[in-house]
Design a protein around this motif. Structure first.
Motif, PDB file in Angstrom:
ATOM      1  N   GLY A  41       0.814  -1.203   0.000  1.00 45.70           N
ATOM      2  CA  GLY A  41       0.000   0.000   0.000  1.00 45.70           C
ATOM      3  C   GLY A  41       0.843   1.246   0.000  1.00 45.70           C
ATOM      4  O   GLY A  41       1.931   1.284   0.582  1.00 45.70           O
ATOM      5  N   ALA A  42       0.346   2.299  -0.653  1.00 43.67           N
ATOM      6  CA  ALA A  42       1.039   3.593  -0.660  1.00 43.67           C
ATOM      7  C   ALA A  42       0.006   4.700  -0.656  1.00 43.67           C
ATOM      8  O   ALA A  42      -1.052   4.593  -1.285  1.00 43.67           O
ATOM      9  N   ALA A  43       0.309   5.772   0.068  1.00 40.12           N
ATOM     10  CA  ALA A  43      -0.489   6.997   0.027  1.00 40.12           C
ATOM     11  C   ALA A  43       0.316   8.023  -0.744  1.00 40.12           C
ATOM     12  O   ALA A  43       1.475   8.283  -0.408  1.00 40.12           O
ATOM     13  N   SER A  44      -0.282   8.595  -1.782  1.00 34.35           N
ATOM     14  CA  SER A  44       0.471   9.450  -2.696  1.00 34.35           C
ATOM     15  C   SER A  44      -0.292  10.730  -2.997  1.00 34.35           C
ATOM     16  O   SER A  44      -1.520  10.769  -2.948  1.00 34.35           O
ATOM     17  N   THR A  45       0.448  11.777  -3.307  1.00 34.23           N
ATOM     18  CA  THR A  45      -0.145  12.938  -3.961  1.00 34.23           C
ATOM     19  C   THR A  45      -0.351  12.564  -5.423  1.00 34.23           C
ATOM     20  O   THR A  45      -0.148  11.421  -5.827  1.00 34.23           O
ATOM     21  N   ASN A  46      -0.718  13.542  -6.256  1.00 32.89           N
ATOM     22  CA  ASN A  46      -0.908  13.215  -7.674  1.00 32.89           C
ATOM     23  C   ASN A  46       0.411  12.989  -8.394  1.00 32.89           C
ATOM     24  O   ASN A  46       0.454  12.888  -9.619  1.00 32.89           O
ATOM     25  N   ALA A  47       1.525  12.857  -7.626  1.00 35.77           N
ATOM     26  CA  ALA A  47       2.812  12.522  -8.243  1.00 35.77           C
ATOM     27  C   ALA A  47       2.742  11.196  -8.990  1.00 35.77           C
ATOM     28  O   ALA A  47       3.499  10.958  -9.926  1.00 35.77           O
ATOM     29  N   LEU A  48       1.826  10.301  -8.593  1.00 37.65           N
ATOM     30  CA  LEU A  48       1.667   9.020  -9.287  1.00 37.65           C
ATOM     31  C   LEU A  48       0.495   9.047 -10.261  1.00 37.65           C
ATOM     32  O   LEU A  48       0.114   8.015 -10.785  1.00 37.65           O
ATOM     33  N   GLU A  49      -0.102  10.243 -10.477  1.00 35.54           N
ATOM     34  CA  GLU A  49      -1.222  10.331 -11.416  1.00 35.54           C
ATOM     35  C   GLU A  49      -0.743  10.482 -12.844  1.00 35.54           C
ATOM     36  O   GLU A  49      -1.288   9.871 -13.763  1.00 35.54           O
ATOM     37  N   LEU A  50       0.280  11.302 -13.051  1.00 32.36           N
ATOM     38  CA  LEU A  50       0.653  11.699 -14.399  1.00 32.36           C
ATOM     39  C   LEU A  50       1.641  10.739 -15.022  1.00 32.36           C
ATOM     40  O   LEU A  50       2.849  10.865 -14.859  1.00 32.36           O
ATOM     41  N   GLY A  51       1.142   9.729 -15.696  1.00 31.92           N
ATOM     42  CA  GLY A  51       1.955   8.948 -16.607  1.00 31.92           C
ATOM     43  C   GLY A  51       3.004   8.054 -16.014  1.00 31.92           C
ATOM     44  O   GLY A  51       3.645   7.307 -16.740  1.00 31.92           O
ATOM     45  N   MET A  52       3.259   8.101 -14.710  1.00 30.10           N
ATOM     46  CA  MET A  52       4.278   7.245 -14.126  1.00 30.10           C
ATOM     47  C   MET A  52       3.907   5.789 -14.360  1.00 30.10           C
ATOM     48  O   MET A  52       2.745   5.412 -14.359  1.00 30.10           O
ATOM     49  N   ASP A  53       4.916   4.955 -14.528  1.00 29.18           N
ATOM     50  CA  ASP A  53       4.669   3.583 -14.936  1.00 29.18           C
ATOM     51  C   ASP A  53       4.306   2.705 -13.734  1.00 29.18           C
ATOM     52  O   ASP A  53       5.020   1.783 -13.366  1.00 29.18           O
ATOM     53  N   ILE A  54       3.202   3.055 -13.074  1.00 30.13           N
ATOM     54  CA  ILE A  54       2.670   2.246 -11.986  1.00 30.13           C
ATOM     55  C   ILE A  54       1.226   1.934 -12.355  1.00 30.13           C
ATOM     56  O   ILE A  54       0.358   2.793 -12.311  1.00 30.13           O
ATOM     57  N   ALA A  55       0.949   0.731 -12.751  1.00 29.48           N
ATOM     58  CA  ALA A  55      -0.395   0.316 -13.118  1.00 29.48           C
ATOM     59  C   ALA A  55      -0.590  -1.112 -12.632  1.00 29.48           C
ATOM     60  O   ALA A  55       0.335  -1.757 -12.147  1.00 29.48           O
ATOM     61  N   GLY A  56      -1.800  -1.613 -12.777  1.00 28.94           N
ATOM     62  CA  GLY A  56      -2.047  -2.996 -12.425  1.00 28.94           C
ATOM     63  C   GLY A  56      -2.212  -3.239 -10.950  1.00 28.94           C
ATOM     64  O   GLY A  56      -1.993  -4.345 -10.460  1.00 28.94           O
ATOM     65  N   LEU A  57      -2.600  -2.233 -10.183  1.00 23.99           N
ATOM     66  CA  LEU A  57      -2.867  -2.432  -8.765  1.00 23.99           C
ATOM     67  C   LEU A  57      -4.262  -3.024  -8.582  1.00 23.99           C
ATOM     68  O   LEU A  57      -5.107  -2.979  -9.478  1.00 23.99           O
ATOM     69  N   ASP A  58      -4.524  -3.574  -7.385  1.00 28.67           N
ATOM     70  CA  ASP A  58      -5.834  -4.163  -7.113  1.00 28.67           C
ATOM     71  C   ASP A  58      -6.879  -3.111  -6.774  1.00 28.67           C
ATOM     72  O   ASP A  58      -8.063  -3.302  -7.041  1.00 28.67           O
ATOM     73  N   ALA A  59      -6.458  -2.020  -6.131  1.00 27.10           N
ATOM     74  CA  ALA A  59      -7.424  -1.029  -5.663  1.00 27.10           C
ATOM     75  C   ALA A  59      -6.799   0.353  -5.631  1.00 27.10           C
ATOM     76  O   ALA A  59      -5.597   0.499  -5.433  1.00 27.10           O
ATOM     77  N   VAL A  60      -7.657   1.355  -5.814  1.00 25.01           N
ATOM     78  CA  VAL A  60      -7.267   2.753  -5.678  1.00 25.01           C
ATOM     79  C   VAL A  60      -8.289   3.429  -4.766  1.00 25.01           C
ATOM     80  O   VAL A  60      -9.496   3.251  -4.939  1.00 25.01           O
TER      81      VAL A  60
END
Length: 781
Positions: free
Chosen positions: A373-392
């Protein structure tokens, strides 16, 4: 929270996976609370492949195959074909849909076939820029024939030596609009090698360029095209965007030239369950004037994040501030320490301000499952290559439907089910959305709002353009800038000579512009003990954000402001981590200077007007994370004048009397309606409530009637008031619905209270606002 042993849930099929996760999260909710307002199942999307285009370089195709792309998806090929054919194009598809390939294929092919060709990549954030540079470097490293591309970063973190090397040798520069504006364009003579053979310009995440920022970037891109043409280049623009309304028109406004659009997404995506979640009201806590307060969205998100981690679900929680991200991660870890101590170290915060190595480690840990699990600002919203998680988990509506879907798109492996939870903040817009799910789930995403003709943006940009290369009369006409240029000439900033318009010798316009929205003198924020400069804020916002006593956050650290010297351009702060936050209160006066458009409908008149708004910060509140107000402190700040645009409506006293609002209730009804309307304007205009302001008065001097104004908080306007005027019935209808749906009795932050009200949220008449808005809507209908 639940205390079941952690495990990855298994359902009957992909579509049941998100439901099962949701049920397990709800199982940990006390029976007295009913936070779920709506849930919906969104279907999967099937993949559509195509063959590699004939024009693509064999070396590039081999490299892309070697890095895990056996065949392109349909939208990638369509966009790449248009770009290779010389047409500007924008590809507007969902998160993790491989938009990068749409520009990598034509750009790398051009660089492979022409040893002198160059390309430019622009991103709104340094983190995304670094991420895309790594991806391109991986592709070029996979094929020896691409070794001469020499892709290189050029931003504020780039050393002097590497900057010199980039100018001399790099053929693909990765940077941001700020560096293009401040360094590359004014120093174009040193970049002549690069500009002379510029074939492509990539503008990534272009939906983020909106308002004053977008208007500035639109003019920076026009300056780029102008300089490229000076060296004989006509680059093709390839833009990548989240799903947005009318992307072709938005991209054309941004670039200043016609753009084709590609919107049919050919990438696969699993089914999703979307849940809308409203935290309960707190029984023991009251806010300003005794108003009820909801449990904070970050606190609720921490509990949901912990529950999902216990269930073995890889989860990302989006929080709106850096401090909020840290607190949400801390809250989740605290809950896990009680229920599943072995999982505490598998939850972390992710935000801007971390070292690059720390961010890369967190991204890798998220991708391979070491971090659940991670709590993030929108730093992980714009195009960063983090996908395929179970939940947001989205803690608070992120401001636009486009951003919500961008964040939600992080959940779901290829073909697998996922869960998305939107947790409402104590805010009128969030309240409206969780009670009117169609406004979020069935609504087309917003169009971006930019206005490159805003004279307060255009004037300084014209000076930059003239300093880079004298402006011709034809260019002045193309910019639509004759009146603005005449005003600049009258001020002595620019002069016309036989060969064009030249800036005067002492004019240095580039450093005076903050392209991200601030216009005017910058205030330096300095730590008094060390002399370290932490950042800047433009002079217009300084009294409200860095007044004495304000809590200022910088890279996860908290500071308290000791002194603000506006004349000297400096705010002195000291390190401190108080448990409260601060919010400034200001009084506002508004004068109508011109009427752009107006409609009179009997007892109601609506208008789009030019105004001068005078602000004075008079006090600030200290508020605990729970929402409880500790106290109010008076301030003595100078007043400031803002020329801008506003949407307004007037009503007659007779109409107010007919709907049961007597003279004594008029100020409270207007005030409450104004606050709620500010909170709901982002529903129809791509803005945040902090981008706009409002004034209401029982008798305004310029109208002689009860009047409500909502204005843009940027000099000259940013297009938000224009959008509100164009869709006023929809906007005010949603405002009335949000206030009506709120379960409080007399008003609260979820409906008519404002976090920045200069009058201490007094008077406010919730019932009067509902009646007033109903009467206005009946008249508009």
């Amino acid at each position: 929270m639940t205390s079941s042993p952690h495990r990855r849930p298994v359902g009957d099929g992909p579509s049941s996976f998100g439901h099962e996760l949701l049920e397990r999260v709800l199982a940990g909710t006390p029976a007295s609370e009913h936070p779920l307002t709506h849930s919906a199942d969104l279907p999967a999307r099937d993949v559509r492949h195509t063959d590699w285009p004939d024009w693509a370089s064999d070396a590039v195709v081999r490299a892309l195959r070697a890095t895990g792309v056996p065949r392109p998806w349909s939208h990638q090929t369509e966009a790449a074909d248009l770009a290779a054919g010389g047409e500007h194009v924008v590809v507007s598809t969902g998160t993790a849909s491989g938009k990068s390939l749409a520009y990598q294929l034509p750009v790398l092919t051009a660089l492979a076939e022409d040893p002198h060709a160059t390309a430019l990549y622009l991103s709104p954030t340094k983190a995304l820029c670094a991420d895309q540079l790594r991806a391109v470097t991986e592709v070029t490293a996979a094929e020896p024939e691409l070794g001469h591309v020499h892709a290189c970063a050029y931003d504020g973190d780039t050393s002097t030596e590497l900057r010199q090397w980039a100018r001399s040798h790099s053929r693909w520069i990765f940077t941001n609009p700020d560096m293009l504006h401040m360094s590359m364009l004014p120093g174009h003579a040193r970049w002549s090698r690069f500009f002379r053979r510029l074939r492509y310009v990539v503008v990534d995440e272009c939906h983020s360029y909106r308002g004053v920022f977008g208007s500035n970037v639109a003019l920076v891109l026009r300056r780029l095209r102008r300089i490229a043409a000076r060296y004989g280049a006509r680059p093709v623009f390839v833009l990548a965007s989240a799903t947005t309304a009318d992307p072709g028109a938005a991209a054309s406004r941004l670039v200043g030239a016609p753009c084709r659009e590609v919107t049919e997404d050919g990438s696969p995506h699993g089914p999703r369950t979307v849940a809308l979640w409203e935290p309960p009201l707190l029984e023991q806590v009251t806010g300003e004037n005794g108003a009820p307060v909801r449990r904070a969205a970050g606190t609720e998100a921490a509990r949901i994040l912990a529950d999902l981690v216990v269930e073995g679900a890889r989860t990302l929680a989006f929080v709106r501030s850096r401090r909020g991200a840290e607190l949400t991660a801390l809250g989740a870890r605290r809950l896990l320490a009680e229920a599943a101590p072995e999982l505490v170290d598998r939850v972390a915060a992710y935000r801007a301000g971390y070292l690059a190595e720390e961010r890369r480690e967190l991204e890798a840990a998220l991708a391979d499952g070491r971090l659940l699990g991670a709590a993030s600002t929108n730093a992980l919203e714009l195009g960063m290559d983090i996908a395929g998680l179970d939940a947001v988990v989205v803690a608070g509506f992120p401001g636009t439907v486009a951003s919500f879907w961008q964040q939600a798109g992080r959940a779901g492996r290829r073909g697998a089910g996922s869960l998305v939870v939107l947790v409402a903040r104590d805010d009128p817009l969030d309240t409206y959305l969780v009670h009117h799910p169609a406004a979020l789930l069935d609504k087309p995403v917003e169009a971006t709002v930019t206005d490159p003709t805003n004279p307060y943006v255009l004037g300084p940009q014209l000076l930059c353009a003239a300093l880079e290369l004298p402006l011709t009369d034809a260019e002045v006409e193309e910019f639509g800038a004759a009146d603005v240029l005449a005003a600049l000439a009258a001020q002595g900033a620019i002069r016309q000579r036989p060969h064009g318009w030249f800036v005067t010798p002492d004019t240095r316009p580039h450093s005076d512009i903050d392209i991200r929205g601030g216009i005017g003198t910058q205030i330096a924020i300095v730590e008094s003990d060390t002399g370290r400069m932490l950042g800047t804020v433009d002079g217009g916002r300084a009294p409200a954000t860095v007044h004495p006593g304000a809590v200022y956050l910088h890279r996860g650290e908290s500071f308290v402001v000791d002194e603000l010297h506006l004349d000297d351009g400096i705010a002195l702060v000291h390190a401190e981590d108080p448990e409260w936050s601060t919010s400034a209160r200001e009084i506002t006066d508004i004068v109508v200077t011109a009427v752009a458009e107006q409609r009179s409908l009997g007892p109601v008149t609506v208008g789009l007007v030019e105004v001068e708004v005078t602000h004075q910060v008079v006090s600030y509140l200290r508020r605990l994370p729970s929402g409880e107000v500790l106290d109010s402190t008076d301030l003595d700040m100078p007043s400031q004048c803002l020329p801008t645009r506003a949407v307004m409506y007037t009503v007659t006293p007779e109409l107010l009397d007919r709907c049961g609002i007597g003279p004594e209730r008029v100020p409270g009804a207007l005030h409450a309606a104004e606050h709620a309307a500010i909170g709901l304007l982002p529903l129809v205009a791509t803005c945040d409530r902090w981008d706009i302001g409002g004034v209401s008065t029982a008798v305004h001097p310029d109208t002689g009637l009860p009047t409500v104004f909502v204005y843009d908080g940027h000099p000259g306007g940013a297009g938000f008031a224009d959008r509100g005027y164009a869709r006023i019935a929809e906007w005010l209808g949603a405002t009335r619905a949000a206030v009506t749906a709120c379960e409080c009795v007399a008003g609260c932050p979820s409906c008519v209270y404002s976090p920045k009200c200069g009058n201490g949220n007094d008077p406010l008449d919730k019932a009067g606002a509902v009646a007033l808005l109903g009467a206005v809507l009946d008249t508009l209908a």
